[in-house]
Design an enzyme around this catalytic site. Structure first.
Site, short mmCIF file in Angstrom:
data_model
loop_
_atom_site.label_atom_id
_atom_site.label_comp_id
_atom_site.label_asym_id
_atom_site.label_seq_id
_atom_site.Cartn_x
_atom_site.Cartn_y
_atom_site.Cartn_z
N CYS A 117 -6.71 -27.31 13.40
CA CYS A 117 -7.91 -28.13 13.65
C CYS A 117 -7.61 -29.63 13.61
O CYS A 117 -8.32 -30.41 14.24
CB CYS A 117 -8.99 -27.77 12.63
SG CYS A 117 -9.56 -26.08 12.86
N ASP A 158 -7.84 -7.46 0.77
CA ASP A 158 -6.88 -7.60 1.88
C ASP A 158 -7.58 -7.15 3.16
O ASP A 158 -8.44 -6.25 3.12
CB ASP A 158 -5.64 -6.73 1.66
CG ASP A 158 -5.85 -5.32 2.20
OD1 ASP A 158 -6.36 -4.47 1.43
OD2 ASP A 158 -5.57 -5.08 3.39
N GLN A 191 -11.33 6.86 -5.88
CA GLN A 191 -11.93 7.45 -4.70
C GLN A 191 -13.33 7.99 -5.05
O GLN A 191 -13.95 7.48 -5.99
CB GLN A 191 -11.02 8.56 -4.12
CG GLN A 191 -9.69 8.03 -3.58
CD GLN A 191 -9.85 7.16 -2.34
OE1 GLN A 191 -10.92 7.03 -1.76
NE2 GLN A 191 -8.76 6.49 -1.95
N CYS A 244 -7.31 -27.65 8.61
CA CYS A 244 -6.02 -26.95 8.80
C CYS A 244 -5.19 -27.61 9.89
O CYS A 244 -5.68 -28.41 10.70
CB CYS A 244 -6.26 -25.47 9.09
SG CYS A 244 -6.52 -25.06 10.82
N GLY A 252 -0.61 6.62 2.16
CA GLY A 252 -1.53 7.72 2.47
C GLY A 252 -2.54 7.34 3.54
O GLY A 252 -2.74 8.06 4.52
N ASP A 279 0.87 -1.17 0.00
CA ASP A 279 0.00 0.00 0.00
C ASP A 279 0.91 1.23 0.00
O ASP A 279 2.08 1.13 0.38
CB ASP A 279 -0.90 -0.03 1.25
CG ASP A 279 -2.05 0.96 1.12
OD1 ASP A 279 -2.95 0.95 1.98
OD2 ASP A 279 -2.04 1.74 0.15
N SER A 280 0.40 2.40 -0.40
CA SER A 280 1.30 3.53 -0.70
C SER A 280 1.53 4.47 0.48
O SER A 280 2.34 5.39 0.39
CB SER A 280 0.72 4.34 -1.85
OG SER A 280 -0.64 4.59 -1.59
N HIS A 302 -5.32 -20.78 11.83
CA HIS A 302 -6.68 -21.23 11.45
C HIS A 302 -7.44 -20.13 10.72
O HIS A 302 -8.07 -20.37 9.67
CB HIS A 302 -7.48 -21.68 12.68
CG HIS A 302 -8.93 -21.83 12.35
ND1 HIS A 302 -9.45 -22.93 11.67
CD2 HIS A 302 -9.98 -20.98 12.54
CE1 HIS A 302 -10.74 -22.76 11.46
NE2 HIS A 302 -11.09 -21.58 11.98
N CYS A 320 -12.94 -28.03 9.35
CA CYS A 320 -11.69 -27.43 8.84
C CYS A 320 -10.58 -28.47 8.82
O CYS A 320 -10.46 -29.28 9.74
CB CYS A 320 -11.29 -26.25 9.73
SG CYS A 320 -9.79 -25.43 9.18
#
Ligand SMILES: CNc1nc2cc3nc[nH]c(=O)c3cc2[nH]1
Ligand SMILES: [Zn+2]
Length: 373
Positions: free
Chosen positions: A310, A267, A190, A307, A96, A93-94, A336, A305
């Site tokens: 789990c 994200d 924006q 994973c 700002g 990310d930049s 998880h 799950c």
């Protein structure tokens, strides 16, 4: 090669799309969730663990790495991939947004933003050119243009002035984009919650040739239905042959609803942040494993799950670790939660492939207890 988008198919039931984003460090199957590694680490996770759960790309932050350890040090280390031992794609990310969410004493001018470091109060300055210099030193595969994310709510006139400056800043980023390793530079749309301003911002930015477009200014406290409304009229203004990235989003329902509206990349700090206070995402909804009722629950966080957490540990054990302030507890909940969202996006991509994403949403919301009733 540069950053290129390959549209694979459009879901007949929902209009969502399956795609691939090609970057210098590899390919990202979309729609994709990007774990956040703000300070050059996805908190408590090793790169090997992120690969095991098949994280395809991670996000890091220009603002944080500029302040500490300094982008020049990361540059001399050989760049962010080398510094953090991650050889897959990185998006930065930049800065700002972080200036506004973290620092105080800030002043915006046409030139850029003056602010004080939230770490030690040092007077600092970020501009489109500085943000590009930092991201070039970090060597990220996808860079974000330097923008201003207006607060929510914000007056029409303020949002209009702000988006027009963000457009001028985007052009300055494009002009100072060195393309050292053929990285891609995404512009950020924006316009607040105003339809005409969102369309103006999208038109201004798509008239310049960016390899991808982010939708900024959302997930800033507005109600979810308003975010979806903004997506409904903003996404159609973006080129179908380029990736769309919805910044700062999120929750399981928002990932599904955003995918349905044609968003390709997401994200959010949610999975890692809530893991630190013992909240987990499961197929039955949120589960706060610190809760006393799990003291003798010897089952997995989520029975559905597969994973590492789990398969090997119980709710009782994880609750014990968290109560005892043992770091391994946070590692288990983080692993998880990240796996849960990455698996959700694999299921979303499969549903798009089979033209049944709306049915998938209904099934998921029913089980996750999400229907607003
Ligand atoms: C957690 N919510 C959220 N994280 C964001 C990051 C952003 N970066 C640049 N520009 C944005 O507009 C922007 C909006 C955002 N919302
Ligand atoms: Zn799990």
């Amino acid at each position: 090669m540069a950053v290129k988008y390959e549209l694979i198919k459009v879901c007949k039931q929902s209009g969502a799309r399956l795609g691939r984003v090609h970057t210098p460090h590899g390919v990202i199957e979309t729609p994709a969730f990007m774990p956040v590694g703000t300070q050059a680490t996805v908190k408590t996770m090793s790169p090997e663990e992120l690969k095991t759960m098949d994280a395809q790309i991670i996000l890091s932050n220009t603002y944080h790495l500029f302040l500490r350890p300094g982008h020049d040090i990361v540059g001399r280390a050989g760049g962010l991939h080398k510094f953090m031992n991650w050889d897959r794609p990185i998006l930065t990310d930049s800065g700002g947004f972080q200036v506004f969410s973290l620092s105080d004493m800030r002043k915006i001018t046409e030139e850029g933003v003056q602010f004080r470091s939230h770490l030690n109060g040092d007077k600092l300055f970020l501009s489109p050119e500085k943000a590009m210099e930092i991201q070039n030193a970090l060597g990220s595969d996808i860079m974000m243009a330097f923008d201003e994310c207006p607060p929510y709510p914000a007056e029409y006139d303020y949002v209009k002035q702000s988006l027009e400056r963000t457009t001028r800043w985007a052009e300055r980023c494009l002009n100072s984009h060195a393309r050292k390793h053929d990285q891609g530079l995404f512009a950020i749309v924006q316009g607040g919650m105003y339809k005409d301003l969102r369309i103006q911002s999208a038109k201004d930015l798509t008239s310049m040739d960016f390899p991808g477009y982010a939708i900024g200014g959302l997930s800033v406290g507005e109600p979810k239905h308003l975010m979806y409304e903004v997506l409904d009229y903003t996404v159609p203004e973006l080129p179908t042959g380029k990736p769309r990235y919805l910044m700062g989003v999120g929750s399981p329902d928002a990932l599904i609803e955003g995918s349905i509206r044609g968003v390709d990349m997401f994200d959010c700090v949610l999975p890692t942040r809530i893991a630190r206070n013992g909240t987990t995402m499961t197929s039955q909804g949120r589960l706060v494993v610190r809760n006393a009722k799990f003291a003798e629950d010897f089952g997995p966080l989520d029975p559905e799950c597969s994973c590492y957490t789990c398969k090997n540990y119980s709710r009782a054990y994880i609750r014990h670790l968290l109560k005892a302030d043992e770091t391994f507890g946070i590692r288990l909940t983080t692993y998880h939660n990240l796996h849960f969202l990455l698996q959700l996006m694999r299921d979303v991509r499969q549903a798009i492939m089979e033209d049944r994403l709306l049915d998938f949403r209904d099934d998921f919301f029913t089980k996750y207890g999400l229907f607003d009733n």
